[in-house]
Design a protein around this motif. Structure first.
Motif, PDB file in Angstrom:
ATOM      1  N   HIS A  44       0.716  -1.204  -0.127  1.00 48.52           N
ATOM      2  CA  HIS A  44      -0.136  -0.081  -0.055  1.00 48.52           C
ATOM      3  C   HIS A  44       0.738   1.204  -0.140  1.00 48.52           C
ATOM      4  O   HIS A  44       1.879   1.169   0.619  1.00 48.52           O
ATOM      5  N   ASP A  46       2.246   4.051   1.727  1.00 43.28           N
ATOM      6  CA  ASP A  46       2.433   4.647   3.243  1.00 43.28           C
ATOM      7  C   ASP A  46       3.165   3.427   3.765  1.00 43.28           C
ATOM      8  O   ASP A  46       3.965   3.479   4.660  1.00 43.28           O
ATOM      9  N   ASP A  47       3.146   2.219   3.140  1.00 45.57           N
ATOM     10  CA  ASP A  47       4.041   0.812   3.525  1.00 45.57           C
ATOM     11  C   ASP A  47       5.533   1.332   3.779  1.00 45.57           C
ATOM     12  O   ASP A  47       6.365   0.873   4.381  1.00 45.57           O
ATOM     13  N   GLU A 161      -0.296  -5.933  12.720  1.00 47.64           N
ATOM     14  CA  GLU A 161      -1.385  -5.682  11.530  1.00 47.64           C
ATOM     15  C   GLU A 161      -1.404  -6.864  10.573  1.00 47.64           C
ATOM     16  O   GLU A 161      -2.712  -7.150  10.214  1.00 47.64           O
ATOM     17  N   HIS A 166       0.182  -7.066   2.596  1.00 46.39           N
ATOM     18  CA  HIS A 166       1.562  -6.842   2.946  1.00 46.39           C
ATOM     19  C   HIS A 166       2.275  -8.306   2.536  1.00 46.39           C
ATOM     20  O   HIS A 166       3.469  -8.213   2.066  1.00 46.39           O
TER      21      HIS A 166
HETATM   22 ZN   LIG Z   1      -0.073  -1.360   4.400  1.00 49.73          ZN
END
Ligand SMILES: [Zn+2]
Length: 445
Positions: A44, A46-47, A161, A166
């Motif tokens: 994603h 922001d990862d 999370e 991921h």
């Molecule tokens: Zn993420």
């Protein structure tokens, strides 16, 4: 006169000196603008912040070149900046990522079109993304960017999370690491152009490429588990150009992700000041697990390294965790990263008093059908459906047992161990266990 003619003829007959042969034009090179030292493969927008402090220092102080590949455009989740959702949110998140990366020197970002899928089962993401097409795209981008090192999410099921996107990014990156130099993997990408300056070329004109190292990172709650399993980098080093620590560079890069910025300044400070801790995946150029990421890496290309690949199980009766756990148990050794299995025992999380899906597999790799009785040993106050039962498993078949386990609300905030034992014709089959964190606010498991 005759002597001169003879000399000229002699010169013409010496290989390599002949005037009748001309030098071919130089081999057309891959586009050097996209060659990188590091390719980050993440799920994603922001990862990328997970490793920003490390990468920003490499870019500023060692002039390393870095690109980021996102497997989704972040089309799901809350929006802390405006009312936009779904595809509109994806458009905004892609732009946030580009602005964030540019703030520390990354201008090349590639976005695949996987859907942002909240959950914790990697097979769910791979199904929704179209695993084959997504892998084709990741392999293509490895061949375009020709990275020395791939940094990606840990392909493992873990409490934290533990987003399935991921894990999906980590699976695709690991597969592409092992495929990009294999000319049988998407060979159409490798067909040379007949005349690159005209139309009517087939294929893509890429070259095979073997990355040299792959490392993982994780947002698991077990940050301490991973210490010593890979290199670790402080985030307190100062950026000479910005006169601030790289933790602050990362925090400012995070600031561009306004749609996802629901952290307090204190949380952001704590998060960005943590060291950047990697988990060693594999190296084709030597060194050990905690060596510096660039130790042993030169600009010389290396040949294809054949991965071990799938190996069928030994004959016998086996009980194992199913679903993503069964996948990873096969995936890790096939890609030479079986040490990931040793980082921690299989685990999951369950909301207090609520149900958790537990898939088990009874695998019968023998030549005759087997009757197998399964029995769960659960903590006090827990229950499961179905309870103890006998299964008939055909020869060379696997029975996928789907259990629903209900946790005890009284055990909120604790870890509990669930164990299943099985026996067949008086013979005990080795048991399996799952550690469960009884906690709220997890993703759908
Ligand atoms: Zn993420």
């Amino acid at each position: 006169m005759k002597l001169q003619v003879c000399l000229v003829l002699a010169v013409l007959m010496i290989p390599g000196v002949s005037h009748s042969q001309t030098q071919a034009p130089p081999n057309p090179e891959p586009d050097a603008r996209y060659k990188v030292d590091i390719l980050e493969v993440v799920g994603h927008p922001d990862d990328d912040i997970e490793v920003t402090a490390y990468v920003a220092k490499l870019i500023e102080q060692q002039h390393k070149r870095v690109a980021v590949l996102y497997t989704t455009r972040g089309n799901s989740g809350g929006n802390a900046a405006g009312s936009e959702q779904a595809n509109a949110l994806a458009d905004i998140r892609e732009m946030e990522a580009r602005h964030s990366l540019a703030s520390y020197g990354i201008t090349n970002a590639w976005f695949l079109h996987g859907s942002d899928t909240p959950g914790a089962d990697v097979l769910h993401s791979l199904e929704l993304w179209g695993h084959g097409q997504a892998l084709e795209e990741v392999v293509r981008l490895v061949r375009i960017t020709r990275p020395e090192v791939i940094l990606t999410w840990m392909p493992n099921y873990v409490v934290g999370e533990n987003h399935e996107d991921h894990q999906g990014a980590g699976v695709l990156a690991t597969e592409a690491f092992d495929l990009a130099a294999n000319p049988l993997a998407f060979p159409e990408q490798l067909e040379a152009p007949r005349d690159r300056l005209t139309i009517s070329n087939y294929g893509e004109g890429l070259r095979p490429w073997q990355p040299k190292k792959i490392y993982y990172f994780s947002d698991s709650i077990h940050f301490d588990f991973f210490k010593g399993n890979g290199p670790e980098y402080s985030t307190s080093d100062m950026s000479p150009g910005r006169k601030m620590p790289y933790s602050r560079v990362a925090a400012e890069a995070w600031g561009f992700y306004k749609t996802q910025n629901d952290f307090t300044d204190a949380q952001l400070k704590e998060f960005s000041e943590m060291p950047v801790r990697f988990i060693f995946g594999k190296s084709l150029v030597g060194g050990n697990a905690t060596s510096d990421i660039f130790e042993g890496i030169t600009s010389n290309p290396i040949p294809y390294a054949r991965p071990r690949g799938y190996e069928p199980p030994a004959p016998g009766l086996v009980l194992e965790l199913g679903g993503p756990w069964a996948f990873y148990n096969t995936f890790w050794p096939a890609h030479g990263i079986e040490h990931l299995a040793k980082l921690y025992a299989p685990e999951a999380q369950a909301a207090p008093g609520e149900a958790l899906w537990v898939p088990l597999i009874i695998r019968n790799d023998t030549d005759s059908p087997k009757q197998v009785t399964l029995h769960g040993t659960l903590p006090a106050g827990w229950s499961e459906k179905p309870d103890a039962m006998t299964y008939t498993v055909a020869a060379h078949d696997a029975y996928a047992v789907q259990l629903t386990v209900s946790s005890s609300a009284a055990q909120k905030g604790t870890w509990q161990t669930l164990t299943w034992t099985a026996e067949s014709a008086g013979q005990t089959i080795p048991p399996v266990s799952l550690r469960v964190d009884v906690v709220s606010n997890g993703l759908p498991q």
